[in-house]
Design an enzyme around this catalytic site. Structure first.
Site, PDB file in Angstrom:
ATOM      1  N   ASP A 219       0.825  -1.058   0.130  1.00  0.00           N
ATOM      2  CA  ASP A 219      -0.080  -0.013   0.007  1.00  0.00           C
ATOM      3  C   ASP A 219       0.853   1.282   0.038  1.00  0.00           C
ATOM      4  OD1 ASP A 219      -2.499   1.197   0.064  1.00  0.00           O
ATOM      5  OD2 ASP A 219      -2.572   1.674   2.198  1.00  0.00           O
ATOM      6  N   SER A 243      -7.680   5.004   0.338  1.00  0.00           N
ATOM      7  CA  SER A 243      -7.809   3.534  -0.213  1.00  0.00           C
ATOM      8  C   SER A 243      -9.281   3.195  -0.178  1.00  0.00           C
ATOM      9  CB  SER A 243      -6.973   2.477   0.155  1.00  0.00           C
ATOM     10  OG  SER A 243      -5.506   3.054   0.086  1.00  0.00           O
ATOM     11  N   GLN A 294      -5.359  -1.373  -7.122  1.00  0.00           N
ATOM     12  CA  GLN A 294      -5.929  -0.620  -6.250  1.00  0.00           C
ATOM     13  C   GLN A 294      -6.891   0.444  -6.655  1.00  0.00           C
ATOM     14  OE1 GLN A 294      -4.177   2.515  -3.371  1.00  0.00           O
ATOM     15  NE2 GLN A 294      -3.877   0.859  -2.351  1.00  0.00           N
TER      16      GLN A 294
END
Length: 301
Positions: A219, A243, A294
């Site tokens: 991430d 996110s 993502q």
């Protein structure tokens, strides 16, 4: 089903993290059948639980409920609410599939009586089959590149006050951009970015939990790819980023996340306040070890 997750007894209040060793961030504590907890947290730029820790905890808890011959091949997470770094986190695992070669787990991460994230993980024993992979394009040796602290110092006068604080602040991971100036300040209309990453310190976790460590790393800075064509907008000035969901396809099971991994990312789309980033992760041997996806929220203030 045996658990290989290291168990340590933590206080009910949130524990202070040293900022470097990620072991306590991923070392889930078993409190009952398929029930775990964690109360040591990595805070992100929004003062909430860092999304990568959420990913890693979901992987670690699910791994603790499957036999050792099964390995995760895909993780899918939806982030539902910001995690509170001052409250214990409960993790509940539901066994939704179990065969000799496959398993699937539904993981709920819960605080204050509500789910802050929901994850599904699928496991496979691995079989003989055809093989090919996306080749790894040549990249500079990571040892020849600047870390983010050095990048911040080199470009200090061109950074805004928030960037001067944020860039290089995290000490648990070592990020080495292939093109430091473009990584921090440059614009790329094709929305591409490349960087090396590894944990700054080898975590004291079982080898079986390496996928959880990779999830933690995945991430970091990945979502910045969707901003590359839009560098007129700045975090903390007119832009809020968070996110929304994250997917990892694990291709290799012997990944060492404390060794250099090359992320090659691109963003095929931004719109409606959202942005999508896709990427490949190769090790220094050139093996494709994971593929990432993502979707993030990119909200203009």
């Amino acid at each position: 089903m045996g658990s290989e997750a290291t168990v340590q007894h933590l206080n009910t209040a949130s524990e202070t993290w040293d900022g470097v060793d990620i072991t306590p961030l991923l070392d889930v504590v078993e409190v009952g059948p398929d029930r775990f907890t964690c109360n040591c947290f990595h805070a992100n730029q929004n003062a909430a639980i860092y999304g990568g820790q959420t990913l890693g905890l979901a992987v670690a808890a699910a791994i603790a409920t499957v036999d050792a011959h099964l390995h995760p091949h895909v993780l899918q997470v939806s982030f539902l609410a910001a995690g509170d770094v001052n409250a214990p986190l409960s993790i509940e695992v539901e066994r939704i599939q179990q065969t000799r070669r496959f398993a699937a787990r539904l993981v709920r991460l819960i605080q204050h009586g509500r789910s802050i994230a929901i994850a599904t993980l699928s496991f496979h024993a691995g079989e003989n089959g055809m093989e090919h992979q996306q080749p790894c394009e040549a990249a500079p040796d990571p040892e020849s590149l600047m870390g983010l602290v050095q990048v911040r110092e080199a470009l200090h006068q061109r950074l805004n006050p928030i960037e001067r604080v944020f860039i290089g602040k995290t000490r648990s991971v070592d990020i080495r951009p292939a093109d430091p100036e473009q990584f921090v300040l440059g614009r790329d209309d094709q929305a591409r970015i490349r960087y090396w990453m590894r944990t700054a310190q080898s975590p004291n976790l079982p080898a079986r939990l390496q996928p959880a460590v990779l999830a933690y790393l995945s991430d970091f800075w990945f979502g910045i790819t969707a901003l590359m064509p839009h560098r007129e907008h700045k975090l903390g000035e007119d832009l809020f980023v968070s996110s929304l969901n994250h997917t990892i396809w694990f291709h290799q099971q012997d990944v060492q996340a404390d060794e250099w991994l090359l992320v090659s990312a691109h963003s095929p789309f931004t719109g409606s306040g959202r942005g999508l980033t896709l990427g490949h992760v190769h090790d220094q041997k050139g093996r494709l070890v994971a593929t990432l996806g993502q979707e993030g929220l990119y909200r203009l203030r």
